[in-house]
Design a protein around this motif. Structure first.
Motif, PDB file in Angstrom:
ATOM      1  N   LEU A   1     -10.361  -4.841  47.296  1.00  0.00           N
ATOM      2  CA  LEU A   1     -10.471  -6.218  46.802  1.00  0.00           C
ATOM      3  C   LEU A   1      -9.371  -6.537  45.786  1.00  0.00           C
ATOM      4  O   LEU A   1      -8.811  -7.636  45.784  1.00  0.00           O
ATOM      5  N   ASN A   2      -9.061  -5.585  44.906  1.00  0.00           N
ATOM      6  CA  ASN A   2      -7.982  -5.801  43.937  1.00  0.00           C
ATOM      7  C   ASN A   2      -6.647  -5.983  44.647  1.00  0.00           C
ATOM      8  O   ASN A   2      -5.836  -6.841  44.270  1.00  0.00           O
ATOM      9  N   LEU A   3      -6.420  -5.203  45.685  1.00  0.00           N
ATOM     10  CA  LEU A   3      -5.189  -5.327  46.459  1.00  0.00           C
ATOM     11  C   LEU A   3      -5.116  -6.685  47.145  1.00  0.00           C
ATOM     12  O   LEU A   3      -4.074  -7.363  47.118  1.00  0.00           O
ATOM     13  N   GLN A   4      -6.232  -7.114  47.709  1.00  0.00           N
ATOM     14  CA  GLN A   4      -6.263  -8.438  48.357  1.00  0.00           C
ATOM     15  C   GLN A   4      -6.025  -9.545  47.335  1.00  0.00           C
ATOM     16  O   GLN A   4      -5.299 -10.499  47.608  1.00  0.00           O
ATOM     17  N   ARG A   5      -6.652  -9.434  46.154  1.00  0.00           N
ATOM     18  CA  ARG A   5      -6.465 -10.458  45.120  1.00  0.00           C
ATOM     19  C   ARG A   5      -5.010 -10.514  44.673  1.00  0.00           C
ATOM     20  O   ARG A   5      -4.427 -11.602  44.551  1.00  0.00           O
ATOM     21  N   ASP A   6      -4.410  -9.343  44.448  1.00  0.00           N
ATOM     22  CA  ASP A   6      -3.008  -9.318  44.035  1.00  0.00           C
ATOM     23  C   ASP A   6      -2.112  -9.913  45.111  1.00  0.00           C
ATOM     24  O   ASP A   6      -1.164 -10.656  44.814  1.00  0.00           O
ATOM     25  N   SER A   7      -2.413  -9.615  46.377  1.00  0.00           N
ATOM     26  CA  SER A   7      -1.626 -10.187  47.474  1.00  0.00           C
ATOM     27  C   SER A   7      -1.774 -11.696  47.516  1.00  0.00           C
ATOM     28  O   SER A   7      -0.785 -12.426  47.714  1.00  0.00           O
ATOM     29  N   ALA A   8      -2.997 -12.190  47.327  1.00  0.00           N
ATOM     30  CA  ALA A   8      -3.224 -13.638  47.336  1.00  0.00           C
ATOM     31  C   ALA A   8      -2.463 -14.303  46.199  1.00  0.00           C
ATOM     32  O   ALA A   8      -1.878 -15.386  46.373  1.00  0.00           O
ATOM     33  N   ILE A   9      -2.429 -13.663  45.036  1.00  0.00           N
ATOM     34  CA  ILE A   9      -1.702 -14.226  43.894  1.00  0.00           C
ATOM     35  C   ILE A   9      -0.211 -14.296  44.211  1.00  0.00           C
ATOM     36  O   ILE A   9       0.457 -15.292  43.915  1.00  0.00           O
ATOM     37  N   LYS A  10       0.313 -13.233  44.829  1.00  0.00           N
ATOM     38  CA  LYS A  10       1.736 -13.230  45.206  1.00  0.00           C
ATOM     39  C   LYS A  10       2.027 -14.358  46.191  1.00  0.00           C
ATOM     40  O   LYS A  10       3.013 -15.083  46.044  1.00  0.00           O
ATOM     41  N   ILE A  11       1.161 -14.496  47.202  1.00  0.00           N
ATOM     42  CA  ILE A  11       1.371 -15.544  48.214  1.00  0.00           C
ATOM     43  C   ILE A  11       1.317 -16.919  47.571  1.00  0.00           C
ATOM     44  O   ILE A  11       2.160 -17.790  47.848  1.00  0.00           O
ATOM     45  N   GLN A  12       0.344 -17.142  46.699  1.00  0.00           N
ATOM     46  CA  GLN A  12       0.243 -18.441  46.023  1.00  0.00           C
ATOM     47  C   GLN A  12       1.478 -18.715  45.178  1.00  0.00           C
ATOM     48  O   GLN A  12       1.998 -19.831  45.152  1.00  0.00           O
ATOM     49  N   GLY A  13       1.962 -17.701  44.479  1.00  0.00           N
ATOM     50  CA  GLY A  13       3.162 -17.879  43.654  1.00  0.00           C
ATOM     51  C   GLY A  13       4.366 -18.249  44.503  1.00  0.00           C
ATOM     52  O   GLY A  13       5.148 -19.145  44.147  1.00  0.00           O
ATOM     53  N   CYS A  14       4.516 -17.555  45.635  1.00  0.00           N
ATOM     54  CA  CYS A  14       5.642 -17.875  46.527  1.00  0.00           C
ATOM     55  C   CYS A  14       5.501 -19.288  47.081  1.00  0.00           C
ATOM     56  O   CYS A  14       6.493 -20.030  47.172  1.00  0.00           O
ATOM     57  N   TRP A  15       4.297 -19.664  47.455  1.00  0.00           N
ATOM     58  CA  TRP A  15       4.069 -21.002  47.995  1.00  0.00           C
ATOM     59  C   TRP A  15       4.403 -22.071  46.948  1.00  0.00           C
ATOM     60  O   TRP A  15       5.079 -23.058  47.245  1.00  0.00           O
ATOM     61  N   ARG A  16       3.940 -21.874  45.748  1.00  0.00           N
ATOM     62  CA  ARG A  16       4.239 -22.860  44.689  1.00  0.00           C
ATOM     63  C   ARG A  16       5.736 -22.905  44.390  1.00  0.00           C
ATOM     64  O   ARG A  16       6.294 -23.975  44.144  1.00  0.00           O
ATOM     65  N   SER A  17       6.338 -21.742  44.347  1.00  0.00           N
ATOM     66  CA  SER A  17       7.778 -21.691  44.101  1.00  0.00           C
ATOM     67  C   SER A  17       8.529 -22.438  45.193  1.00  0.00           C
ATOM     68  O   SER A  17       9.462 -23.206  44.912  1.00  0.00           O
ATOM     69  N   ASN A  18       8.133 -22.223  46.438  1.00  0.00           N
ATOM     70  CA  ASN A  18       8.770 -22.908  47.559  1.00  0.00           C
ATOM     71  C   ASN A  18       8.597 -24.419  47.432  1.00  0.00           C
ATOM     72  O   ASN A  18       9.534 -25.190  47.648  1.00  0.00           O
ATOM     73  N   GLY A  19       7.387 -24.854  47.072  1.00  0.00           N
ATOM     74  CA  GLY A  19       7.139 -26.296  46.895  1.00  0.00           C
ATOM     75  C   GLY A  19       7.995 -26.868  45.778  1.00  0.00           C
ATOM     76  O   GLY A  19       8.547 -27.975  45.892  1.00  0.00           O
ATOM     77  N   ALA A  20       8.117 -26.128  44.667  1.00  0.00           N
ATOM     78  CA  ALA A  20       8.930 -26.604  43.545  1.00  0.00           C
ATOM     79  C   ALA A  20      10.395 -26.693  43.958  1.00  0.00           C
ATOM     80  O   ALA A  20      11.098 -27.660  43.592  1.00  0.00           O
ATOM     81  N   LYS A  21      10.871 -25.713  44.750  1.00  0.00           N
ATOM     82  CA  LYS A  21      12.255 -25.760  45.215  1.00  0.00           C
ATOM     83  C   LYS A  21      12.473 -26.969  46.120  1.00  0.00           C
ATOM     84  O   LYS A  21      13.509 -27.649  46.032  1.00  0.00           O
ATOM     85  N   ARG A  22      11.519 -27.242  47.008  1.00  0.00           N
ATOM     86  CA  ARG A  22      11.648 -28.416  47.881  1.00  0.00           C
ATOM     87  C   ARG A  22      11.697 -29.697  47.075  1.00  0.00           C
ATOM     88  O   ARG A  22      12.514 -30.587  47.343  1.00  0.00           O
TER      89      ARG A  22
END
Length: 174
Positions: free
Chosen positions: A51-72
């Motif tokens: 579960l900790n691994l899944q949570r950390d992965s979800a946080i990474k994915i969310q960060g990348c998604w937000r970063s991508n949106g901010a870049k756009r």
């Protein structure tokens, strides 16, 4: 006699075997229960790690998604680099911040109102209790005074009766 001794020996051996069996059975149950406990702990650790691994992965994915949106959005801003778009973005940012401050202030005001109402209710209840206690104590005090007066009257009447009897008995008349 020999057959009787033989039977007794067989009985003793049978009792000893049953005792050893009961002892081994309790040891076996202890081992089984501790094994089950160990397995539960191991499974819990495994699940928590996953579960900790899944949570950390979800946080990474969310960060990348937000970063991508901010870049756009930044690319769009660079494309239409007019002053109005900057003003619009500043206005949107300021209104978003203002809404956040308003929500926090509103929540704080509601909390303060609830606390004040609670304190007023407690104070009113306390005053009501004090008033009720004073009424009860005044009533008890009045009843005690009435009892004392009644006792004094009875004592006076009794003394008067005793005095009359003495006068009548001894003939003390004027």
């Amino acid at each position: 006699v020999k057959s009787r001794v033989k039977k007794m020996c067989l009985s003793v051996k049978r009792i000893q075997a049953l005792c050893r069996m009961a002892k081994r059975r309790t040891e076996y149950h202890k081992i089984v229960s501790s094994t089950v406990k160990f397995q539960a702990v191991a499974r819990g650790y495994s699940v928590r790690t996953r579960l900790n691994l899944q949570r950390d992965s979800a946080i990474k994915i969310q960060g990348c998604w937000r970063s991508n949106g901010a870049k756009r959005r930044l690319d769009e801003l660079r494309k239409c680099s007019t002053l109005t778009s900057l003003v619009k973005n500043q206005t949107q940012w300021r209104s978003s911040c203002a809404r956040g401050r308003f929500d926090r202030a509103r929540a704080a005001a509601i909390t303060i109102q609830a606390e004040v109402r609670k304190n007023l209710a407690v104070k009113g209840y306390t005053e009501l209790l004090i008033q009720r206690q004073s009424e009860i104590s005044n009533h008890a005090l009045n009843r005690q005074r009435e009892r004392d007066l009644a006792a004094v009257r009875l004592q006076n009447f009794w003394r008067l009766t005793i005095a009359r009897r003495r006068v009548y008995m001894f003939g003390w008349q004027r």
